[in-house]
Scaffold this active site. Structure first.
Site, PDB file in Angstrom:
ATOM      1  CB  CYS A 107     -54.009  23.705 -17.154  1.00  0.00           C
ATOM      2  SG  CYS A 107     -54.073  22.931 -15.521  1.00  0.00           S
ATOM      3  CB  CYS A 143     -57.357  19.611 -13.310  1.00  0.00           C
ATOM      4  SG  CYS A 143     -56.844  21.246 -12.728  1.00  0.00           S
TER       5      CYS A 143
END
Length: 573
Positions: free
Chosen positions: A321, A501
């Site tokens: 991430c 994201c």
């Protein structure tokens, strides 16, 4: 820490701190047995540190690492020796004490004590082992102990391999998601899961935990609760891959053969990649949301901050991430802004890379927030070491021509992210690419040299963002292509590099960045994706946990249905 004397000569405890050693010596403990491996995540004393403290207080120290419930012969021998040594006291510990309790129970049953009596005694000392009743039966323990002893005595003697249709390595989001997608399509498959951890974490929630927007108690569930009952769970890690023989050897010594293999091990947080980081974490304002054990400490320090210097760091790619390091900054700054102290905080974002975000479309919006919060961006700046006592972070700073120098930066608050890498068992295997990640075709997720091997999740060596959203898309593609392979057909479905994201730019607003290979925008909803929205905050904070626990891990592929290979736009991965 309060020792639980489960036997006249043996106490069980959870993870020890440095302050516990003087007290244990006063209690008359003469030997410490540590069953926790040094490579587990969390804030704990390493075996070397514990040995030094134990010996300084006149105690012997024995380290016999156990992963999950794969108790080793050395651990059983150590527990037996402690019980037999009635003339002196011993204490055995691990993270929660449960692994010690399992080893103690095996010793008791193997010695002739009824399983029901052992389970009742363990429960009386706070260890509920009822879910392991079958494993702790007289027959199972005798066979297991005999097998363990045989492997210990003759380590090179081959152990007969059990055969499965599918072996899945890794019980994280990608591994469990793939199992769910397989069972949705073909319930008759024999499936084995290889996963040493007894806990499963919802990692996308950690950024919110670190800023007080999510209950940390909702992050973790028992791994056993998430594994379908008809899947055989090996509580072990993988030790060696022999894809030429369709064979996996486990840390426990067991050997598994497969018709198809799914590698979904995830990646490794390389805490040792920053000098002093592991020891510093959770002290002196040093935080990291990537650790489930430490994300609550981030929120504690955010609340305590009233002024000074706050550093946020991002290591070299690839990482899990890639937006999470800056999300921690945005949410902290938003809290400080609401509190009225942001004007007194020098906020710095040190990024080892050269851009704020890899998909340019979202950078203008993010820069508006950088300016709103008065954050100073430092590109080409890599955190190399932390001096916790003096609160100094050491960065390797590169200029535009690649010349580097070391800069020492004092701080009052530090949120760092460790560098990340492929697991050693993958990097050293025939399955790895040149960088150590699992080699797969970027669209079919099938290994180019071993046609019955597939990959899912963070371990795959493709250019997609390493996110849970990517794993959610991987699972059905792998399931479809694996079933085609079992039928003797070529792969039929394709993955377009999708990753998501949710950039939490402030409390109550999220920029939902969705993109694929080559930075192509892949928005789920027909709205401008770069606009911060409350609706996306609701999705991130309230709906995504439900989508994860009750849909992805149960084979419900809402907005994740696989696409035929021929419908994908050609992309360079």
């Amino acid at each position: 820490m309060e020792p639980r004397w489960i036997d006249d000569a043996l106490a069980i405890a959870e993870q020890l701190s440095a302050d516990d050693f003087p007290r244990l010596a006063e209690l008359g403990v003469r030997e410490l047995l540590c069953l926790r491996p040094d490579d587990e995540e969390g804030d704990y004393l390493t075996s070397a540190e514990a040995r030094r403290l134990a010996e300084a207080h006149g105690m012997r120290f024995v380290h016999v690492p156990v992963k999950g419930t794969d108790v080793t012969a050395e651990a059983l021998d150590a527990i037996e020796g402690a019980i037999a040594g009635a003339d002196e006291k011993s204490l055995a510990y691990c993270r929660s004490g449960r692994r010690v309790a399992v080893a103690w129970a095996m010793v008791q049953v193997h010695g002739g004590r009824p399983t029901s009596d052992v389970l009742a005694s363990a429960a009386g000392h706070g260890f509920d082992l009822t879910e392991l009743e079958a494993m702790l039966s007289r027959e199972s323990v005798t066979a297991r102990r005999t097998s363990i002893d045989a492997r210990s005595a003759v380590p090179d003697e081959p152990v007969e391999a059990r055969v499965f249709d599918v072996v899945v390595i890794g019980g994280g989001s990608a591994g469990l998601g793939t199992i769910a997608s397989l069972r949705k399509r073909a319930r008759g498959l024999s499936i084995a899961l290889v996963e040493p951890s007894e806990e499963h974490h919802y990692q996308p929630g950690l950024t919110l935990v670190g800023n007080g927007w999510f209950d940390p108690k909702r992050i973790t569930r028992p791994e056993a609760d998430l594994i379908p009952k008809d899947v055989t769970w090996y509580r072990s890690g993988a030790k060696r891959f022999d894809p030429g023989s369709d064979l996996v050897e486990l840390d426990s010594g067991e050997r598994l053969r497969y018709r198809s293999l799914v590698v979904a091990t995830g990646l490794i947080l390389d805490w040792a990649g920053i000098a002093g980081a592991r020891e510093a974490l959770g002290t002196n304002g040093i935080c990291c949301n990537y650790s489930p054990a430490h994300a609550p400490y981030t929120w504690e320090r955010v609340q305590a901050m009233t002024g000074g210097r706050a550093l946020f760091t991002q290591p070299p790619m690839p990482i899990k991430c890639a937006g999470a390091p800056q999300k921690a900054m945005y949410l902290a700054c938003d809290r400080w802004l609401d509190k009225g102290v942001l004007k007194d905080v020098d906020v710095q974002f040190h990024n080892a890379g050269g851009v704020l975000f890899g998909v340019q479309h979202f950078v203008p919006t993010l820069m508006e927030y950088v300016e709103r919060y008065g954050a100073h961006l430092h590109f080409g700046s890599t955190l190399k070491a932390i001096d916790a006592g003096d609160r100094v972070a050491y960065f390797e700073q590169a200029d535009g021509e690649g010349v580097t120098k070391t800069e020492a930066v004092r701080f009052d608050f530090l949120h760092f992210v460790p560098p990340q890498k492929a697991p050693a068992v993958i990097a050293a295997s025939p399955l790895a690419d040149a960088a150590g990640w699992l080699e797969v075709d970027p669209h079919t997720l099938r290994h180019p040299r071993f046609g019955n091997v597939f990959g899912a999740g963070d371990v795959v060596g493709t250019s997609n963002a390493k996110t849970m959203a990517a794993a959610r898309k991987h699972a059905p593609v792998v399931a479809e292509n694996l079933l085609a392979q079992l039928d003797g057909r070529e792969p039929v479905m394709g993955y377009d590099g999708y990753g998501a994201c949710p950039l939490t730019v402030e409390g109550g607003k999220v920029v939902l960045a969705e993109f694929g290979y080559g930075g192509a925008l892949l928005p789920t909803f027909p709205i401008a994706p770069e606009v911060p929205r409350y609706t996306q905050w609701v999705l991130k904070r309230h709906l995504m946990p439900y989508i994860y626990w009750d849909m992805m891990l149960k084979g419900r592929e809402w907005f994740a249905e696989p696409r035929p290979l021929g419908t994908l736009q050609p992309q360079t991965a």
